[in-house]
Design a protein around this motif. Sequence first.
Motif, short mmCIF file in Angstrom:
data_model
loop_
_atom_site.label_atom_id
_atom_site.label_comp_id
_atom_site.label_asym_id
_atom_site.label_seq_id
_atom_site.Cartn_x
_atom_site.Cartn_y
_atom_site.Cartn_z
N LYS A 183 0.29 -1.09 -5.01
CA LYS A 183 1.46 -1.09 -5.90
C LYS A 183 2.23 -2.40 -5.71
CE LYS A 183 0.89 3.14 -7.46
NZ LYS A 183 1.83 4.25 -7.23
N PHE A 184 3.26 -2.58 -6.56
CA PHE A 184 4.09 -3.79 -6.50
C PHE A 184 5.56 -3.42 -6.45
CE2 PHE A 184 0.11 -5.10 -8.34
CZ PHE A 184 -0.13 -6.33 -7.74
N VAL A 185 6.30 -4.21 -5.72
CA VAL A 185 7.76 -4.06 -5.64
C VAL A 185 8.37 -5.45 -5.77
CG1 VAL A 185 9.71 -3.33 -4.21
CG2 VAL A 185 7.55 -2.06 -4.11
N ASN A 243 0.87 -1.18 0.00
CA ASN A 243 0.00 0.00 0.00
C ASN A 243 0.90 1.23 0.00
OD1 ASN A 243 -2.61 -1.23 0.21
ND2 ASN A 243 -2.16 -1.73 2.35
N HIS A 244 0.91 1.96 -1.09
CA HIS A 244 1.78 3.13 -1.19
C HIS A 244 0.95 4.34 -1.61
CE1 HIS A 244 4.94 5.74 -3.07
NE2 HIS A 244 5.56 5.39 -1.95
N SER A 301 2.93 0.17 -10.54
CA SER A 301 1.49 -0.06 -10.38
C SER A 301 1.07 -1.42 -10.92
CB SER A 301 0.70 1.04 -11.09
OG SER A 301 1.06 1.08 -12.46
N ASP A 302 2.01 -2.13 -11.57
CA ASP A 302 1.68 -3.38 -12.26
C ASP A 302 2.67 -4.47 -11.84
OD1 ASP A 302 2.62 -4.89 -15.09
OD2 ASP A 302 0.47 -4.88 -14.65
N GLN A 303 2.16 -5.66 -11.52
CA GLN A 303 3.01 -6.75 -11.05
C GLN A 303 4.02 -7.18 -12.10
OE1 GLN A 303 0.95 -10.38 -10.10
NE2 GLN A 303 2.64 -11.23 -8.91
N ARG A 304 3.59 -7.27 -13.35
CA ARG A 304 4.48 -7.72 -14.42
C ARG A 304 5.59 -6.69 -14.65
NH1 ARG A 304 3.43 -11.49 -18.37
NH2 ARG A 304 1.21 -11.45 -17.86
N ASN A 305 5.22 -5.41 -14.69
CA ASN A 305 6.20 -4.36 -14.91
C ASN A 305 7.17 -4.24 -13.74
OD1 ASN A 305 7.17 -2.10 -16.57
ND2 ASN A 305 6.50 -0.83 -14.85
N SER A 306 6.67 -4.51 -12.55
CA SER A 306 7.54 -4.49 -11.36
C SER A 306 8.69 -5.48 -11.52
CB SER A 306 6.71 -4.86 -10.12
OG SER A 306 7.55 -5.16 -9.03
N GLN A 312 10.21 5.87 -7.82
CA GLN A 312 10.35 5.84 -6.36
C GLN A 312 10.87 4.47 -5.94
OE1 GLN A 312 6.15 7.33 -5.72
NE2 GLN A 312 7.19 8.56 -4.17
N LEU A 313 11.71 4.46 -4.93
CA LEU A 313 12.37 3.23 -4.49
C LEU A 313 12.04 2.92 -3.03
CD1 LEU A 313 15.91 3.94 -6.03
CD2 LEU A 313 14.06 2.60 -7.05
N LEU A 314 11.84 1.66 -2.75
CA LEU A 314 11.59 1.19 -1.38
C LEU A 314 12.65 0.19 -0.97
CD1 LEU A 314 7.72 0.56 -1.24
CD2 LEU A 314 8.97 2.57 -0.44
N SER A 315 12.79 0.00 0.33
CA SER A 315 13.66 -1.05 0.88
C SER A 315 12.81 -2.27 1.23
CB SER A 315 14.35 -0.55 2.14
OG SER A 315 13.40 -0.32 3.18
N MET A 316 13.46 -3.41 1.46
CA MET A 316 12.74 -4.60 1.93
C MET A 316 12.06 -4.29 3.26
SD MET A 316 11.98 -7.76 1.23
CE MET A 316 11.15 -9.06 2.15
#
Length: 579
Positions: A449-451, A443-444, A516-521, A545-549
């Motif tokens: 969203k997907f990472v 949830n972003h 926003s897309d699992q495949r593109n992630s 935008q970047l996230l950490s684990m």
Amino acid sequence: MDQDSGQKLEPATREKLRKLNSLRGREVQAGEFWDVVVVTAVDVSQREAYELQIREKLRRKELPLGVHYTVLSDPPGPKIGNGGSTLYALQHLSDTFGKKLSKLRVILIHAGGFSQRLPSASALGKIFMAFPLGDPIYQMLELKLAMYVDFPSQMKPGILITCADDIELYSTGEGESVRFDKPGFTALAHPSPLTVGTTHGVFVLDRHENCSYREMENTSCLRFLHKPSIDEMKDTGAVCKRESIELPDTEFVYTDSTYYVDFDTAICLLNLLKELGTLDCEIDAYGDFLQALGPQATIDYTDNTANVTKQENSLVHVRQKIFHLLKGTPLNVILLNNSRFYHIGTTSEYLFHLTQDEALRSQLGLLSSAFSVCQTNNNFSSRCCIMYSIVEARCSVGAGSVVEYSTLGDGVSVGQDSILSGCLVSPGVSVPERAFMHSLCVNHQNQTKFVTVFFGINDNLKRSVGAPRCMEELKLFGLSLAECLSHWEVENETLRFSGDTSSCSLWNACLFPISSDQRNSFLLSVKMLQAVVSGSTSPLPKATQLLSMHECLQLKNLEEMLKLRKTLHDNITQRRFSN
């Protein structure tokens, strides 16, 4: 263990699996199974993830019914360890069942923690790791319940305490069974090389009692050593010798795994929590409880903090309280001379046991493909593992690799010794060898969203440095983090670390693009990974935008992740049926 004893493990294990299969999806009778199954979680978020998955298992009739399943989270505040979790679980059970608790048989599975050494289990838990056997497919929860399926009918009311990242296989002689009917603690013990003893608990047995090295023996223990040195094992008399035992040399020790506490002793531990009040330090359910037991136990261990990750001021005081409370409590040991202890807590262990360990594959009946749909013209190594996945035509999966909860499009190539978990992979994509890739839903900014996180199989996610300027010391796929950033054309100064920046690690490095897309992630992350491996450049799209684990777990969208798994489950079921 001789060859004949080793061959007995397979039918003994298959019989336990058969017995649990006969209980899955039906109401169990009194005394037939556990009255209560408790799973511990590190916090409320993890507890909710566990509860959702157990509810789904019960809905699909993958677990025995008529059992009280409960998930308990540690209280907010300082880490309290699995010993603290045990005490709070006892308090909850006492509050819930009252006097009825004295008649119940309980299994307590410690499953808290963020699984930093096996990140594919971080979001949804080690206790829900999939294994390539069973239909419906087994996860660690079912496997633990299967291996202990004989215990409830052979134990007095009390609690069996175990952990979520190990498997114990064993056989007993004809007409024999593992019984938990003695007062105090009763622990299972496994013959192990001395080197294994240095990282486990070791039992010092009473030498006056005869050891015949049958498949199973009951004996008493003089004292318990926690992660002792080899010299300490020898000096205390923990080392045993037997010419025919199947170990690198004739010397071995008996190491710990799971133990039982009778009801009266459980009440004693509950009184300890009342006396201590709120816990503010980590207590080890093995090192801190078991070292207090046996006639030769001494208080010396209470101020030894060599194996403690974070020392709190109250730790020694709490340990001394535990020692005085439990001193004189019996420690009974069941020697399982024909047994195997498997730890599955790291990416390397996970890959080895699921793809290369012939003994475990044979004993458990592990498959190369389980609950999956695999189209024709694929090139799969005989030493890979595919489970809970859809693999389209002309894909290749290298030796030593595991694909789980994923969909691979036409012509996807996965290198050897890699892990793909929860991924949606576009046709023709190539995944490098020795890569770990795991897609999470987050949830972003109020949106789903997907990472997709990625690491090297042997990367140390716990290794930390004191400041972002020291990132050269952090290694990703064998390269310094600064080198990796250059391949993505990211300035060192712009790299963000989440959480406590006095402890910078791969775990809290914000490296992974949000999509926003699992495949593109997956595509974004695999291009970054390919650039690092090939030495090329792959600039990130502007404004990425970047996230950490670390942040992914804080923002994880459990409902969406489980919904995706349910959709995958339904698709696999439908395609298997139509085929």
